[in-house]
Motif scaffolding. Structure first.
Motif, mmCIF file in Angstrom:
data_model
loop_
_atom_site.group_PDB
_atom_site.id
_atom_site.type_symbol
_atom_site.label_atom_id
_atom_site.label_comp_id
_atom_site.label_asym_id
_atom_site.label_seq_id
_atom_site.Cartn_x
_atom_site.Cartn_y
_atom_site.Cartn_z
ATOM 1 N N ILE A 275 0.840 -1.200 0.000
ATOM 2 C CA ILE A 275 0.000 0.000 0.000
ATOM 3 C C ILE A 275 0.879 1.255 0.000
ATOM 4 C CG2 ILE A 275 -1.970 -1.102 1.145
ATOM 5 C CD1 ILE A 275 -1.059 0.253 3.770
ATOM 6 N N SER B 230 -2.759 5.008 1.900
ATOM 7 C CA SER B 230 -3.172 3.612 2.157
ATOM 8 C C SER B 230 -3.859 2.938 0.975
ATOM 9 C CB SER B 230 -4.080 3.526 3.389
ATOM 10 O OG SER B 230 -3.384 3.959 4.529
ATOM 11 N N GLN B 231 -3.668 3.472 -0.222
ATOM 12 C CA GLN B 231 -4.236 2.856 -1.421
ATOM 13 C C GLN B 231 -3.318 1.732 -1.897
ATOM 14 O OE1 GLN B 231 -7.299 3.606 -2.916
ATOM 15 N NE2 GLN B 231 -7.455 4.655 -0.941
ATOM 16 N N PRO B 232 -3.896 0.692 -2.507
ATOM 17 C CA PRO B 232 -3.068 -0.410 -3.017
ATOM 18 C C PRO B 232 -2.085 0.078 -4.081
ATOM 19 C CG PRO B 232 -5.412 -0.931 -3.203
ATOM 20 C CD PRO B 232 -5.311 0.490 -2.775
ATOM 21 N N ASN C 254 -0.184 -5.623 5.545
ATOM 22 C CA ASN C 254 0.038 -4.434 4.731
ATOM 23 C C ASN C 254 1.483 -3.961 4.846
ATOM 24 O OD1 ASN C 254 -2.609 -4.264 3.811
ATOM 25 N ND2 ASN C 254 -3.254 -2.995 5.528
#
Length: 127
Positions: free
Chosen positions: A32, A37-39, A120
């Motif tokens: 991420i 916090s976006q992929p 993550n």
């Protein structure tokens, strides 16, 4: 007496050669962006190519996920465990390269092939 010793050694060798040992466990994770916090899709995941757990560079999917298969081998290949690289690298253009050390994150019970879930993994953007 010698015959009994030879038979015992033979049975021990046969038993060990049929059993499989974990050379390295499977590893999965999700890459991420540290800021939002976006992929991070299309990130490259790899290890040192000279290690016994070398694999072709993986590319994360649209959700930032990756999965690396583990490996079990018969006893005669157990020495390959000495050449396993604990360092996994993650690269993506526009981000700093990240190194993850997987050593001792999870011990397998009864020499079972388990999956190590890294969860993550945040990548910082480069300047």
């Amino acid at each position: 007496m010698k015959l009994i010793l030879y038979i015992f050694c033979f049975l021990l060798i046969v038993n060990c050669s049929e059993k499989k040992y974990v050379i390295y466990n499977a590893v999965k994770g999700n890459i991420i962006d540290a800021h939002n916090s976006q992929p991070v899709k299309d990130a490259k995941v790899f290890v040192n190519k000279s290690s016994s757990n070398a694999f072709d560079t993986l590319i994360t999917d649209s959700k930032g996920n990756f999965f690396i298969n583990g490996l079990e081998l018969p006893y005669q290949y157990l020495h390959d465990q000495l050449n396993v690289s604990p360092d996994y690298f993650i690269e993506k253009s526009g981000y700093l390269t990240k190194k993850i050390t997987v050593r001792n994150l999870k011990k397998s019970k009864n020499n079972k092939l388990d999956t190590i879930d890294l969860g993550n993994i945040s990548l910082e953007k480069s300047n």
